[in-house]
Write a protein that holds these residues in place. Structure first.
Motif, PDB file in Angstrom:
ATOM      1  N   THR A  53      38.101  35.580  49.973  1.00  0.00           N
ATOM      2  CA  THR A  53      37.135  34.977  50.873  1.00  0.00           C
ATOM      3  C   THR A  53      36.594  36.031  51.834  1.00  0.00           C
ATOM      4  O   THR A  53      36.865  37.223  51.679  1.00  0.00           O
ATOM      5  CB  THR A  53      37.778  33.783  51.620  1.00  0.00           C
ATOM      6  N   GLY A  69      34.039  33.817  40.866  1.00  0.00           N
ATOM      7  CA  GLY A  69      33.632  32.697  41.707  1.00  0.00           C
ATOM      8  C   GLY A  69      33.202  31.513  40.868  1.00  0.00           C
ATOM      9  O   GLY A  69      32.904  31.645  39.681  1.00  0.00           O
ATOM     10  N   PHE A 127      40.351  33.852  42.361  1.00  0.00           N
ATOM     11  CA  PHE A 127      39.260  32.928  42.679  1.00  0.00           C
ATOM     12  C   PHE A 127      38.411  33.483  43.804  1.00  0.00           C
ATOM     13  O   PHE A 127      38.889  33.717  44.912  1.00  0.00           O
ATOM     14  CB  PHE A 127      39.817  31.565  43.079  1.00  0.00           C
ATOM     15  N   LEU A 176      40.889  23.593  44.669  1.00  0.00           N
ATOM     16  CA  LEU A 176      41.969  24.524  44.999  1.00  0.00           C
ATOM     17  C   LEU A 176      43.303  24.043  44.422  1.00  0.00           C
ATOM     18  O   LEU A 176      44.103  24.853  43.934  1.00  0.00           O
ATOM     19  CB  LEU A 176      42.063  24.703  46.509  1.00  0.00           C
ATOM     20  N   PHE A 218      43.137  33.960  46.176  1.00  0.00           N
ATOM     21  CA  PHE A 218      41.838  33.490  46.639  1.00  0.00           C
ATOM     22  C   PHE A 218      41.192  34.604  47.460  1.00  0.00           C
ATOM     23  O   PHE A 218      41.795  35.133  48.393  1.00  0.00           O
ATOM     24  CB  PHE A 218      41.983  32.243  47.521  1.00  0.00           C
ATOM     25  N   ILE A 253      39.628  26.907  53.282  1.00  0.00           N
ATOM     26  CA  ILE A 253      40.900  27.324  52.700  1.00  0.00           C
ATOM     27  C   ILE A 253      42.031  27.069  53.687  1.00  0.00           C
ATOM     28  O   ILE A 253      43.114  26.607  53.322  1.00  0.00           O
ATOM     29  CB  ILE A 253      40.848  28.811  52.287  1.00  0.00           C
ATOM     30  N   ALA A 289      35.916  32.734  46.556  1.00  0.00           N
ATOM     31  CA  ALA A 289      35.666  31.481  47.274  1.00  0.00           C
ATOM     32  C   ALA A 289      34.310  31.426  47.973  1.00  0.00           C
ATOM     33  O   ALA A 289      34.149  30.674  48.941  1.00  0.00           O
ATOM     34  CB  ALA A 289      36.790  31.247  48.279  1.00  0.00           C
ATOM     35  N   VAL A 300      36.600  20.327  47.440  1.00  0.00           N
ATOM     36  CA  VAL A 300      37.238  21.625  47.656  1.00  0.00           C
ATOM     37  C   VAL A 300      38.745  21.512  47.469  1.00  0.00           C
ATOM     38  O   VAL A 300      39.376  22.336  46.785  1.00  0.00           O
ATOM     39  CB  VAL A 300      36.906  22.178  49.060  1.00  0.00           C
ATOM     40  N   ILE A 335      32.422  27.784  47.875  1.00  0.00           N
ATOM     41  CA  ILE A 335      32.917  26.626  48.630  1.00  0.00           C
ATOM     42  C   ILE A 335      32.456  26.685  50.085  1.00  0.00           C
ATOM     43  O   ILE A 335      32.653  25.727  50.837  1.00  0.00           O
ATOM     44  CB  ILE A 335      34.455  26.499  48.578  1.00  0.00           C
ATOM     45  N   SER A 385      33.965  29.174  54.163  1.00  0.00           N
ATOM     46  CA  SER A 385      35.006  29.342  53.142  1.00  0.00           C
ATOM     47  C   SER A 385      36.400  29.510  53.754  1.00  0.00           C
ATOM     48  O   SER A 385      37.349  28.839  53.347  1.00  0.00           O
ATOM     49  CB  SER A 385      34.673  30.556  52.268  1.00  0.00           C
TER      50      SER A 385
END
Length: 258
Positions: free
Chosen positions: A60, A235, A18, A47, A58, A71, A20, A43, A23, A67
């Protein structure tokens, strides 16, 4: 879900990770359509849904706005085995990107990511470069600084998220993994991906769907059929789209094994 080793990092990743970005940031974007940032509740739901699908990686970066912070807040509420990759080098502040690769800035970036993500050790840290990535690798202390942070136990694996095949090739001598752009319209990293595999280095692919410009049903399979690719980072904010991407990915991998 089938997981594969990310080179010799010790991490096992599924075929879809993913990305991120969405987000945390919706300014200065390369996606074809604008979007609103999701709420905190949205969010968390996204997740949670990714974990339920079996997506546990994930990706980022500090340049992805809030982001990392989001998380980290989610992780504080969930006891789940998530692998997180983040980055150093690019910062996004006051609507613009700037790049810093001096030792003090890199160390401060890693310390801030540890704080925001609420982790004692970062799983993966990649160098986030501008287009002149060769200059970054040759003329700044960023590689040596990340190596020092890895030796100190702050980071488990280090690598490059660059722009050019030339920089990716240069990184093969020190990196644990590479993140490269690769899709049907841009296959310039093919040889580097294959060389990374020969050296048992992990390869993550970014922009496999060309920032939403390529159809997933073709693009996902194309990327994962490339020898040496461990996982494709995608994404998005739509959980159904992520589930569709995962379904396509698992179908492609099952065909490889038959």
């Amino acid at each position: 879900m089938l997981k594969r080793p990310l080179g010799n990092t010790g991490f096992q990743l599924g075929p879809i990770g993913f990305g991120a970005f969405k987000i945390g940031r919706n300014a200065k974007i390369k996606y074809p359509r604008p979007y609103e940032l999701p709420s905190d509740a949205e969010v968390d739901s996204l997740l949670d849904g990714l974990i339920d699908l079996g997506i546990h990686h994930f990706d980022t970066a500090p340049a992805y706005g809030i982001s990392e912070q989001r998380i980290g807040k989610w992780l504080a509420k969930r006891d789940v085995p998530v692998v997180i990759s983040t980055k150093v080098g690019e910062l996004f502040e006051d609507g613009d990107s700037r790049y810093v690769f001096d030792e003090a800035s890199v160390r401060a970036s890693v310390a801030n990511s540890l704080r925001l993500l609420k982790r004692d050790v970062l799983d993966m840290v990649l160098i986030h470069t501008p287009h002149d990535d060769m200059a970054v690798l040759k003329e700044t202390p960023v590689v040596e600084t990340l190596q020092s942070l890895k030796e100190a136990g702050d980071v488990r694996a280090i690598g490059l998220s660059g722009k050019t095949p030339e920089a990716a090739k240069l990184a093969l001598d020190w990196a644990d993994l590479l993140m490269v752009e690769f899709n049907a319209e841009d296959q310039s990293h093919s040889a580097v991906i294959e060389e990374a595999a020969r050296r048992d280095l992990g390869v993550l692919v970014k922009k496999g769907l060309a920032s939403g410009h390529l159809p997933a049903d073709q693009a996902v399979s194309f990327v994962l059929n490339q020898s040496g690719v461990t996982s494709l980072v995608v994404g998005g904010l739509n959980l159904k789209h992520m589930a569709d991407n995962l379904r396509i990915a698992e179908s492609a991998l099952s065909q490889q094994s038959t």
